[in-house]
Design an enzyme around this catalytic site. Structure first.
Site: not given
Ligand code: PGA
Length: 252
Positions: A96, A166
């Site tokens: 992450h 992401e």
């Molecule tokens: P968010 O986070 O939906 O609050 O943008 C996503 C993540 O960090 O996995």
């Protein structure tokens, strides 16, 4: 796309108490059972709440937010893939962006964590994403992250890998966060699929689910999956309210 959508609730370091975690998990599970939506739902609570959450989520799947890159031994404060597996965890988030940015997690560590996760028969959610994007193209750092993370992973093991794209600038807790566009997500899917094809051939690459994460909510999730061609979403902030999260599931 072959599979039904997958929605993962990444609670991060929330909520504050076990009691709140149980209540949130129970409300999500009850609501999900009522929606009759054909989606896979995975809940990723903090470690101390894993067992409590497991006991109230019924058929939903349980996910750890991280695991150690070690198998066992003196890794004080760490938690191994085998340990989380032994209490019913089936999925693990690996790499992450928070861990990469603030806890010094390198591509090599992510790679080792991926190996530990897959060796234990767990499914890995591999997070990748650039910090900045100029123009429409997905920056090469995303491909580098994927290649390094998947080093030494076999085509057979790849079946248990899900990629969560992401973009760091889109994650809701970052300053000026804004969700990517469905077109951006679509481009990421093409790009990631190409990187996977170079590594594993087209049949290996085709089987990998790709999720979008970054400020996902009930209003944008559908476009990410339809126009964006994503297989689902990794949801942070919007997974901390059962109603909001259930609306995402309904709308996907
Ligand atoms: P968010 O986070 O939906 O609050 O943008 C996503 C993540 O960090 O996995």
């Amino acid at each position: 796309m072959p599979q039904r959508p997958l929605v993962i609730a990444n609670w991060k370091m929330n909520p504050r108490t076990s009691k709140e975690a149980i209540s949130l998990a129970r409300n999500i599970a009850t609501g999900a059972a009522r929606t009759r939506k054909n989606a896979d739902i995975v809940i990723a609570p903090p470690y101390p709440f894993l067992r409590d959450v497991r006991d109230v989520i019924g058929t939903l799947k349980l996910c750890a937010q991280d695991v150690s890159f070690e198998k066992s031994g003196p890794a004080t404060g760490e938690v191994s893939a085998a340990q989380v597996r032994s209490i019913g965890v089936t999925h693990v988030i690996v790499g992450h962006s928070y861990r990469r940015a603030y806890l010094g997690e390198t591509d090599e560590m992510t790679n080792q964590k991926l190996h530990r996760t897959l060796e234990c028969g767990l499914t890995a959610i591999l997070c990748v994403g650039e910090r900045e994007r100029e123009g429409a193209d997905i920056p090469p750092i995303v491909g580098i992250q994927i290649k390094k993370a998947l080093s030494g992973i076999t085509k057979r093991q790849l079946k248990n890998v899900i990629i969560a794209y992401e973009p760091v600038w889109a994650i809701s807790t970052n300053p000026d966060a804004r969700p990517d566009t469905p077109e951006g997500a679509f481009r990421s899917g093409i790009y990631i699929r190409k990187v996977l094809t170079d590594l594993f051939g087209s049949s290996g690459a085709a089987a990998v689910r790709i999720l979008y994460g970054g400020s996902v909510d009930a209003t944008n999730v559908r476009a990410f999956c339809t126009e964006g061609n994503m297989h689902g979403a990794l949801v942070g902030g919007a997974s901390l309210s059962a109603d909001t999260f259930l609306n995402i599931i309904k709308n996907i």
